[in-house]
Design a protein around this motif. Structure first.
Motif: not given
Length: 668
Positions: A89, A104-106, A127-130, A140-141, A143
């Protein structure tokens, strides 16, 4: 001490132009997404800390293009400052007003990074985020990025989205990028002024940087008309982006109408009749001169064992490194060395009453006791009584140009709201007034408490203020015809600062300069005692002496202290004293308020003996950054970890001997 995780930096750097903002035209601005541009750099945050990194793995890369071809098609939303955890990450510092949407929106995103010395843009998939509230960042992650080593390669990259994906703004809002390139036109005459080339955030409002049109008929700041054949092309001016000055902005027509106050466009404008070749030669000489100054400054800091300050020169963008270089050159190493020596000596910081008592016991003094109502320049003969002749003598010296005023604009000057408006027809209309001390505004407009308007042309004026106040103060003076003062006799000086240093570690027994960011030295104002080094470095006592000035009054913008003080001046002159001090009987303030008159000859002597000034150290708790194992980390202290170095103007009274001292005690 607690250490946070690795960073690039999120500290504000006030010297940088901002990235594009979302503006509520033209009164409010909020940090928003910026359109990638090789010409503009960030102000509010250091977004673009870049390293030469290898390209992403093929599992991530779907598209790689050179930025030269596609730079204008992307909008910057943040930069990768660090890795997070062990699963690949990344941590992103945001530069957008829409972080939830962007992080946060892929979906597809793009990374801008350097590969083999060239900037490239690569498509990636989020892929995802917080959010990470503790670090004011997002995790964030992407791919294809599965390990720490893979994620570490991305540090310093800029995260982008397509320009056409920018969210629609509300009515009355616009992006900073939309302002850049706009035509600027005078509303009253329709005459073209120039084009907006950049937008800067000055704190109170945004500032438009405008390149003047070659056909504009304008005088320079000295009143000199443009010589025949001289072009205005390349001249830049500042215009506050506020409703009173920029009442109309038309995005569709790509133009804005302005109503600048008198003198705004001419401020700091001087016509250059030299050829392009001569200007380039001059620029080259200035660069060489700057390089020599940097080398000399680095040598001084090396001698003081402060090499860590140079670490930031190995990272970041050119503008960031230049900022650090400017700050290194700006460090007053002599003053710093003296202050650090004083830190090791436990000395008492006397208040004014104690200082005066000690001087009375040691020096030859003369004391004059008056009531507070006698301080105004228009005090009647009845109120002053036998002291009226001193008032008349002081007024005569001021009117003949024998006295100069050095006004230290401090925060304490905001204690009183103004009783008078400088311009009743435009009350509260000037944007710069919001950035200038209310008490100072009132003072400059008040003949009863400051220099009478008919005498101001004779009085040299030195204004000392913070870096943030310099430009608004210049504009405020320009907009008000310098309040009757002669522009050539007015100096605007930035207050003296010194680096904040760490508390000495017992093992090392030395103090270390703290860094606010990799490219910014953590600094604090020296205080009123810094006036002497400022006057010395600008050769002001010598210049005033050539003008025939015999006395220099140094005072703060506090009620009851701000000059001119003809009664004290007449008192000092009658006694042929080197120094005269006004104090309020019973007060025990340090440096918050002061009014001291020095003879010009004694001031010249003082400015050559700055090494005798006494400094004090104030323990403080300061956040800073450090380079640890080739990575920048935030340092969050849990107790006072540093010293802020200061010096009061009263220490000058102990720095040099004098024959006579006049003390005017004011009873409330």
């Amino acid at each position: 001490m607690q250490r946070a995780s690795i960073l690039c930096s999120s500290n504000p750097i006030p010297s940088f132009p901002p990235t594009s903002h979302r503006l509520v035209a033209p009164l409010q601005s909020r940090r928003a997404e910026s359109v990638s541009s090789p010409l503009r750099l960030p102000l509010t945050r250091l977004h673009n800390h870049r390293f030469a990194l290898p390209p992403l793995h093929s599992t991530v890369t779907e598209e790689i293009v050179e930025t030269a071809e596609t730079e204008s098609g992307f909008t910057k939303v943040g930069y990768i400052s660090n890795v997070h955890g062990l699963q690949g990450e990344i941590r992103v510092k945001s530069s957008t007003d829409f972080p939830e949407l962007r992080f946060s929106k892929p979906g597809k995103r793009w990374l801008r990074q350097q590969i083999s010395g060239r900037e490239t843009v690569q498509e990636v998939e989020l892929v995802e985020g917080r959010g990470h509230p503790g670090q004011k960042s997002w995790i964030l992650r992407l791919r294809g990025i599965e390990t720490v080593d893979e994620a570490r390669q991305l540090i310093g990259s800029t995260l982008l989205v397509r320009e056409e994906d920018r969210p629609q703004l509300e009515e009355g809002e616009l992006y900073t990028r939309d302002l850049v390139g706009m035509r600027v036109i005078l509303k009253e005459t329709g005459e073209p002024v120039g084009n907006v080339v950049n937008v800067f955030n000055s704190g109170a409002s945004d500032l438009l940087q405008v390149m003047l049109d070659t056909t504009l008929d304008i005088l320079d700041s000295t009143g000199k008309p443009r010589p025949t054949g001289t072009r205005l092309s390349g001249h830049l001016v500042w215009i506050p982006f506020v409703k009173e000055i920029v009442p109309n902005v038309d995005v569709q027509r790509n133009e804005m109408l302005i109503t600048p106050p008198k003198g705004l466009l001419e401020l700091n404008l001087r016509f250059d009749e030299r050829s392009k070749k001569e200007r380039r030669q001059l620029e080259w000489k200035e660069r060489k001169k700057m390089q020599k100054r940097l080398i000399a400054a680095k040598k001084k800091l090396c001698e003081m064992e402060q090499k860590h300050v140079f670490d930031g020169l190995r990272f970041g963008e050119k503008a960031q490194r230049s900022l650090l270089a400017d700050q290194i050159v700006g460090v007053n190493s002599k003053l710093l060395q003296q202050a650090l020596e004083n830190v090791e000596i436990l000395s008492k910081r006397w208040n004014v009453t104690e200082m005066v008592s000690a001087l009375k016991a040691k020096e030859k003094t003369s004391t004059l006791e008056i009531s507070e109502e006698c301080l105004v320049s228009s005090a009647s003969k009845y109120k002053l009584g036998t002291h009226f002749h001193l008032q008349e003598k002081g007024v005569d010296l001021i009117s003949k140009g024998k006295a100069a005023i050095a006004l230290v604009v401090n925060d304490s000057g905001n204690l009183q709201e103004p009783q008078l408006a400088c311009n009743p027809d435009h009350e509260n209309s000037d944007s710069t007034e919001k950035s200038v001390s209310p008490f100072l505004q009132t003072l400059l407009c008040d003949d009863q408490r400051f220099i009478k308007m008919e005498d101001r042309a004779s009085v040299p004026l030195v204004l000392v203020c913070s870096a943030q106040e310099i430009q608004p103060l210049r504009m405020h003076f320009s907009e008000n015809d310098y309040f009757g003062f002669v522009p050539e006799k007015v100096w605007f000086l930035e207050e003296e600062k010194l680096p904040v240093v760490s508390k000495a570690v017992e093992a090392e027994k030395k103090h270390k300069i703290l860094m606010k960011s990799p490219w910014e030295i953590l600094q604090s104002p020296v205080g009123s005692g810094g006036i002497f080094s400022l006057l010395s470095s600008n050769n002001i006592p010598e210049s005033l002496g050539e003008m025939g000035v015999e006395y220099i009054e140094v005072c703060s913008t506090n009620p009851g202290y701000a000059g001119a003080n003809p009664l004290l001046l007449g008192f000092v002159n009658s006694w042929k004293s080197d120094v005269g001090i006004q104090i309020f009987k019973g007060r025990k303030d340090f440096d918050e308020g002061f009014d001291i008159i020095f003879s010009t000859s004694f001031m010249k002597k003082l400015t050559k003996q700055i090494n005798k000034l006494q400094f004090y150290a104030t323990p403080k708790q300061n956040l800073h950054v450090e380079l640890v194992d080739k990575e920048w980390v935030d340092v969050t202290p849990i107790s006072p970890n540093s010293y802020e170095l200061g010096c009061t103007i009263y220490s000058s009274l102990k720095a040099s001997s004098f024959d006579k001292l006049c003390i005017m005690e004011v009873t409330e």
